[in-house]
Scaffold this motif. Structure first.
Motif, PDB file in Angstrom:
ATOM      1  N   SER A  13       3.943   1.342  -9.233  1.00 18.75           N
ATOM      2  CA  SER A  13       4.265   2.763  -9.201  1.00 18.75           C
ATOM      3  C   SER A  13       5.659   2.979  -9.791  1.00 18.75           C
ATOM      4  O   SER A  13       6.458   2.048  -9.905  1.00 18.75           O
ATOM      5  N   TRP A  14       5.965   4.226 -10.134  1.00 19.37           N
ATOM      6  CA  TRP A  14       7.274   4.492 -10.742  1.00 19.37           C
ATOM      7  C   TRP A  14       8.408   4.225  -9.766  1.00 19.37           C
ATOM      8  O   TRP A  14       9.463   3.689 -10.145  1.00 19.37           O
ATOM      9  N   TYR A  15       8.199   4.552  -8.478  1.00 17.64           N
ATOM     10  CA  TYR A  15       9.255   4.305  -7.497  1.00 17.64           C
ATOM     11  C   TYR A  15       9.321   2.826  -7.116  1.00 17.64           C
ATOM     12  O   TYR A  15      10.396   2.308  -6.803  1.00 17.64           O
ATOM     13  N   GLY A  16       8.171   2.145  -7.139  1.00 16.65           N
ATOM     14  CA  GLY A  16       8.195   0.705  -6.910  1.00 16.65           C
ATOM     15  C   GLY A  16       8.936  -0.015  -8.029  1.00 16.65           C
ATOM     16  O   GLY A  16       9.719  -0.943  -7.784  1.00 16.65           O
ATOM     17  N   THR A  17       8.681   0.434  -9.269  1.00 14.99           N
ATOM     18  CA  THR A  17       9.383  -0.138 -10.424  1.00 14.99           C
ATOM     19  C   THR A  17      10.868   0.153 -10.358  1.00 14.99           C
ATOM     20  O   THR A  17      11.708  -0.701 -10.688  1.00 14.99           O
TER      21      THR A  17
ATOM     22  N   GLY B 116       0.812  -1.212   0.000  1.00 15.22           N
ATOM     23  CA  GLY B 116       0.000   0.000   0.000  1.00 15.22           C
ATOM     24  C   GLY B 116       0.843   1.258   0.000  1.00 15.22           C
ATOM     25  O   GLY B 116       0.462   2.283  -0.568  1.00 15.22           O
ATOM     26  N   THR B 117       2.021   1.174   0.637  1.00 19.70           N
ATOM     27  CA  THR B 117       2.922   2.325   0.695  1.00 19.70           C
ATOM     28  C   THR B 117       3.791   2.426  -0.554  1.00 19.70           C
ATOM     29  O   THR B 117       4.021   3.527  -1.084  1.00 19.70           O
ATOM     30  N   ILE B 118       4.276   1.279  -1.026  1.00 16.95           N
ATOM     31  CA  ILE B 118       5.113   1.234  -2.238  1.00 16.95           C
ATOM     32  C   ILE B 118       4.457   0.265  -3.212  1.00 16.95           C
ATOM     33  O   ILE B 118       4.812  -0.918  -3.270  1.00 16.95           O
ATOM     34  N   PRO B 119       3.477   0.738  -3.989  1.00 20.65           N
ATOM     35  CA  PRO B 119       2.823  -0.139  -4.966  1.00 20.65           C
ATOM     36  C   PRO B 119       3.818  -0.659  -5.999  1.00 20.65           C
ATOM     37  O   PRO B 119       4.637   0.116  -6.509  1.00 20.65           O
TER      38      PRO B 119
ATOM     39  N   GLN C  30      11.078  -6.184  -3.260  1.00 17.93           N
ATOM     40  CA  GLN C  30       9.738  -6.759  -3.268  1.00 17.93           C
ATOM     41  C   GLN C  30       8.994  -6.254  -2.036  1.00 17.93           C
ATOM     42  O   GLN C  30       9.485  -6.411  -0.913  1.00 17.93           O
ATOM     43  N   PRO C  31       7.823  -5.617  -2.198  1.00 20.99           N
ATOM     44  CA  PRO C  31       7.135  -5.020  -1.041  1.00 20.99           C
ATOM     45  C   PRO C  31       6.516  -6.032  -0.090  1.00 20.99           C
ATOM     46  O   PRO C  31       6.125  -5.670   1.014  1.00 20.99           O
ATOM     47  N   ASP C  32       6.421  -7.297  -0.506  1.00 22.96           N
ATOM     48  CA  ASP C  32       5.820  -8.316   0.364  1.00 22.96           C
ATOM     49  C   ASP C  32       6.687  -9.574   0.413  1.00 22.96           C
ATOM     50  O   ASP C  32       6.243 -10.660   0.034  1.00 22.96           O
ATOM     51  N   PRO C  33       7.926  -9.468   0.881  1.00 23.50           N
ATOM     52  CA  PRO C  33       8.818 -10.630   0.887  1.00 23.50           C
ATOM     53  C   PRO C  33       8.456 -11.615   1.992  1.00 23.50           C
ATOM     54  O   PRO C  33       7.792 -11.273   2.976  1.00 23.50           O
TER      55      PRO C  33
END
Length: 297
Positions: free
Chosen positions: A226-230, A220-223, A239-242
Motif C-alpha cells: 500500500s502507499w502508506y506501507g511503502t 492486513g492493517t498495513i499492507p 516491517q508489518p511482521d517483524p
C-alpha cells in the motif's frame, strides 16, 4: 525515499562544509597555490568512496542468498555503529570544526604538497566511506525494487553540495549546531530501522535463531504494497511482521540512543560547560578578526 534523502543531505553537508572550510581558509590567507593539492585529495576521496559503494553493491550480487544476507546484516550493524558515533561526534564538535580543520591545514602547509593531499583526503574520505556504507545498508534495507532510494540519496547529496556552495558564498547562514542535532536525531531513527533489518538479515542467514518467532503481524492493517506501507518502509524501514528480536533490538537501540543524544552536551562526562564557538565574541564584545595578518616588514 525521504530517509535516503536525509542520509544524503546530512552526510553530504558534513563533507561539503569540510571542503568549504578548507578552500575558504586558503583563499583568505592568500595560499591559492595550495588549492590544487586540496582538490586532488578531495577527488581521490570521492572516487574511493564511490568505488567502495560499487564494490559493496556488485560484489554482493555474486554471493549465495545466505551469504548475501549475512553480509548485508553484518555491514548494517557496522554502518549503524559508525553513523551513531558520527552523529554524537558532530554534535559535540560542530561548533569547533573550523578551528580543528584550520590547525590541521596549517600543519599540512608547513609539510608540503603531499601533506595537503593527505589532509583533504582524510577530512573528506572518512565522511565518504561512512556515507557509502550507511547508504548501501539503508538502500538494502528499504529497497522496494525501484530506483527511488538511490534517487533520494542523489537528491540529498545534490542539495548538500548546493547548500555548501551557498555557505561558501556567504548567502546562507543557519545554526549548524541545531541543524546537526535535529537531523542527527532523525538519522538515529533511520539507523534503528536499519539495525533491526540487519538483525533480520542475520536471522535469514541462519546466524541468529528466531526467524519464525514473530512479535506481531499487521500486514492486513498495513499492507506492505500500500502507499502508506511503502511510505513507512521507506522512511522508517517499517516491517508489518517483524520478529521478536527485531522489535527488541529496535527498542534497545532507539530509546537509550535518543535519550543520550538529546541530553545536554557534557552530560555524564563531568563537564557542565560547552566551549565557545569559533566565532564567539571576545571579552570586549567584539568578534575576532578572520582576515590574514600582514607579514612583518
Amino acid at each position: 525515499m525521504f530517509s535516503n534523502y536525509l542520509i544524503g543531505l546530512r552526510e553530504g553537508l558534513e563533507a561539503s562544509l569540510v571542503v568549504c572550510i578548507l578552500i575558504a581558509y586558503l583563499v583568505k590567507t592568500g595560499r591559492t597555490d595550495a588549492l590544487k593539492p586540496i582538490w586532488i585529495g578531495i577527488a581521490v576521496a570521492v572516487l574511493i568512496a564511490m568505488g567502495f559503494g560499487c564494490a559493496l553493491e556488485f560484489g554482493s550480487q555474486e554471493l549465495t542468498f545466505q551469504a548475501q544476507e549475512a553480509l548485508g546484516g553484518s555491514l548494517s550493524v557496522v554502518a549503524v555503529g559508525l553513523v551513531t558515533w558520527m552523529v554524537f561526534w558532530m554534535r559535540r564538535t560542530a561548533r569547533h570544526l573550523k578551528a580543528e580543520l584550520h590547525g590541521k591545514l596549517d600543519a599540512a602547509l608547513a609539510m608540503g604538497t603531499g601533506a595537503l593531499v593527505a589532509t583533504a583526503f582524510l577530512a573528506v574520505g572518512r565522511e565518504g566511506l561512512e556515507t557509502a556504507l550507511f547508504v548501501w545498508a539503508s538502500v538494502h534495507a528499504a529497497s522496494d525494487g525501484t530506483p527511488r532510494p538511490l534517487v533520494g540519496v542523489a537528491l540529498g547529496l545534490a542539495s548538500a553540495v548546493f547548500l555548501g556552495w551557498l555557505f561558501y558564498r556567504g548567502a546562507l547562514r543557519i545554526n549548524l549546531a541545531k541543524f546537526f542535532t535535529w537531523t542527527g536525531g532523525m538519522l538515529v531513527v533511520v539507523a534503528a530501522g536499519v539495525l533491526a533489518y540487519g538483525f533480520h538479515d542475520l536471522q535469514e542467514a541462519d546466524w541468529i535463531p528466531g526467524l519464525t518467532n514473530q512479535a506481531f503481524d499487521i500486514s492486513g492493517t498495513i499492507p506492505p504494497d500500500s502507499w502508506y506501507g511503502t511510505l513507512l518502509k521507506g522512511v522508517f524501514n517499517f516491517q508489518p511482521d517483524p520478529t521478536v528480536l527485531q522489535v527488541t533490538v529496535w527498542l534497545l537501540y532507539l530509546i537509550p540512543t535518543l535519550v543520550l543524544f538529546f541530553a545536554p552536551v557534557g552530560f555524564g562526562s563531568g563537564k557542565g560547560k560547552v566551549k565557545a564557538p569559533d566565532d564567539a565574541p571576545d571579552d570586549q564584545g567584539s568578534r575576532p578578526s578572520t582576515a590574514p595578518q600582514a607579514p612583518p616588514a
